[in-house]
Design an enzyme around this catalytic site. Structure first.
Site, PDB file in Angstrom:
ATOM      1  N   ASP A  75     101.690 -17.603  87.730  1.00 35.58           N
ATOM      2  CA  ASP A  75     100.312 -18.660  87.718  1.00 35.58           C
ATOM      3  C   ASP A  75      98.918 -17.443  87.471  1.00 35.58           C
ATOM      4  O   ASP A  75      98.212 -17.940  88.154  1.00 35.58           O
ATOM      5  CB  ASP A  75     100.042 -19.510  89.221  1.00 35.58           C
ATOM      6  N   GLU A 251     100.077 -30.570  85.960  1.00 41.88           N
ATOM      7  CA  GLU A 251      99.340 -29.571  86.616  1.00 41.88           C
ATOM      8  C   GLU A 251      98.757 -28.187  86.153  1.00 41.88           C
ATOM      9  O   GLU A 251      98.740 -28.051  84.494  1.00 41.88           O
ATOM     10  CB  GLU A 251     100.385 -29.283  87.851  1.00 41.88           C
TER      11      GLU A 251
END
Length: 579
Positions: A75, A251
């Site tokens: 991420d 997302e």
């Protein structure tokens, strides 16, 4: 993030470092007993990568590897102030939390610390390994000369939170809780002085159309008060690029402004094999947002499963304007092993991006990803030298005599300072009563597995006092999936033992009686999915224990979750392995 975490998440509604550490140690000691008598001395550690992809693709002088951070660094988010670039990653239940890296050229990266480096900021002692810190977003606001890091902490009663600083190398504020639901928040600062929070959320109650249906929501953000403006929220993406196709898990949103237009870039498809990156454009931060006709702009989902030098699961990207006005993207992807399992976890990759036209184009982002890239003009690849993070096949060594722990050493749930001591003799670990299967802090110092094939060796001086004592190496995916390889005692005899734990159930693989006359070397070697454990009582003549075992339980495919495998230096006074 994935649905199993979302279903369990219930968001909360309504600095002096030394004092913070002291207060934490008092609370911590009430939960975890430290054995003053059971300590293990580790005098050295070495880790050597041996992946075929790097052997078969050596670097020319003007090249670097596209996986800029190998191992569990998922991420990624990136920002820029002048010629300084800063990158952060998810850290889940790892302590300290949110590793932060600095570069001036997008090629060479130094770890400068962790954003969440004290207990007041991070409370994961009772957290699942894949809870804790999710999807941090780092951004520099040039209008108030301040860096922000916003994230979701699935532990300690935090929920969504933000920290800030004037200088990322000099520490960050205590967390400020933000009163909204959902995950994966990011900040956007417009050039008119307004600020916004964008995040993933569930559809309105009763409006979910299918499993994995999510929305992207935006709020106005009060910079002076560091809070959202209640009632300002709006859904700007419903479902994904085309809700008629039932897209899942929109997302990781990031917003950018270029040429007077607003761009919203998101991950779509879940973090596994259908992962991708998509982009939308609008005339204002609150939309309407129109998807690009060429979505996805980054994915690896369309290619042969048996392709050579396979990189997969690409997505969750962030863009930055790099040296010379050239854009770059950091994103996560995985490098599966020979059994197509993911042991190293989700890693940070980089690609150049052509944004000379209307939409950003990831260069070679829609073909099988290549292992190498060209360095920018005037930049020299210095990876592994001068303090820069290594990549490719490299060797990391530590004799623990530098006076402080390398930043790559981490704890899980527990802070390193609570069980480690450095001296001229090496690293001493004081054992907790918890063993490696506990879902609470254990006395284990971890290093990320960064290659499918590697060798890790440690030298230990240790004499267990009873059958409750054990010290050695662990290969760890989580508390329910791991290998323990160490020294223990049964009555008057000492033993080397190897234990496999799967679904929380442990099985003794092998044990052997030994004599303790000084240092013992412990080694784990992998060739893809095949792991072997061996030991040497003379530190050089190694003997295998347990033949060859499968690394399946160290993969996310088998163990689940979002982290990569770790190698741990471990001591416990709660041993349950019986040779």
């Amino acid at each position: 993030m994935k649905k199993n975490i979302l279903n369990n998440y219930k968001p909360v509604k309504n600095t002096i470092i030394a004092l913070a550490l002291l207060s934490f140690s008092v609370v911590f000691s009430q939960k975890t007993k430290v054995s003053s008598k059971n300590t293990a001395l580790f005098t050295s550690f070495s880790y050597t990568g041996n992946d075929a992809v790097y052997k078969e693709n050596p670097l020319a002088t003007n090249e670097f590897y596209s996986s800029i951070l190998q191992g569990c660094y998922p991420d990624p988010s990136i920002t820029r102030k002048g010629n300084d670039y800063y990158l952060v990653n998810s850290s889940f239940a790892m302590t300290p939390g949110v590793p932060i890296f600095h570069s001036t050229d997008m090629v060479n990266w130094k770890q400068i610390g962790h954003v969440l480096d004290r207990p007041a900021q991070l409370k994961v002692e009772d957290s699942g390994i894949s809870a804790g810190i999710y999807a941090p977003h780092i951004i520099y606001n040039k209008y108030n000369d301040t860096f922000y890091m916003i994230t979701t902490q699935f532990s300690g009663g935090f929920g969504n939170m933000v920290v800030k600083t004037k200088d990322p190398a000099k520490g960050w504020s205590d967390p400020i809780k933000l009163q909204f639901d959902g995950i994966d928040p990011s900040l956007f600062f417009d050039d008119n002085g307004k600020a916004y929070v964008i995040h993933n959320d569930a559809p309105p109650a009763g409006a979910a159309l299918y499993e994995g249906h999510r929305v992207i929501k935006i709020w106005e953000y009060d910079l002076a008060a560091d809070k959202i403006v209640q009632g300002s929220d709006k859904i700007i993406v419903d479902g994904g690029t085309d809700i008629k196709q039932k897209p899942i898990w929109i997302e990781g949103p990031h917003m950018y402004k270029k040429d007077g237009k607003y761009y919203l870039m998101c991950a779509e498809g879940g973090t596994g094999g259908w992962h991708s990156e998509v982009i939308f454009k609008g005339d204002s931060p609150k939309g309407t947002f129109t998807p690009a006709p060429g979505n996805p702009i980054l994915t690896q989902r369309y290619f042969a499963k048996d392709r050579k030098d396979k990189v997969d699961w690409a997505g969750h990207a962030d863009l930055v304007e790099g040296p010379g006005g050239k854009y770059y993207a950091v994103f996560l992807a995985v490098r599966p092993n020979d059994k197509d399992r993911v042991n190293t976890g989700r890693e940070t990759f980089l690609l150049p991006v052509d944004w000379s036209g209307e939409w950003p184009v990831f260069e070679n982002g829609l073909v099988p990803l290549k292992p190498k890239l060209k360095v920018p003009v005037g930049v020299k690849n210095q990876s592994g030298t001068n303090g820069y993070m290594p990549n490719g096949n490299f060797k990391f060594t530590d004799n623990f005599k530098s006076g402080k722990l390398d930043l790559r050493w981490i704890g899980i749930r527990g802070w390193r300072e609570s069980f480690t001591t450095l001296s001229k003799d090496g690293l001493r670990i004081s054992a907790f009563a918890t063993n490696i299967k506990a879902k609470t802090p254990t006395s284990t110092l971890f290093y990320r597995q960064q290659h499918a094939s590697f060798e890790a060796v440690t030298t230990i001086n240790y004499q267990p006092k009873s059958a409750n004592d054990l010290a050695g190496l662990v290969c760890y995916q989580n508390e329910g999936y791991n290998y323990t390889f160490g020294i223990t005692k049964n009555e008057k005899n000492y033993f080397i033992v190897l234990q496999r734990t799967e679904k929380g159930i442990s099985k003794l693989v092998a044990s052997e009686k030994i004599s303790l006359n000084g240092n013992i070397a412990l080694k784990v070697t992998t060739v893809g999915d095949a792991y072997t454990f061996s030991y040497a009582t003379d530190e050089k003549t190694f003997k295998n224990l347990g033949e060859t075992v499968s690394g399946d339980i160290l993969s996310t495919d088998v163990a689940g979750g979002f982290t990569g495998a770790l190698i741990g230096l471990y001591a416990t006074s709660g041993n349950d392995i019986k040779p």
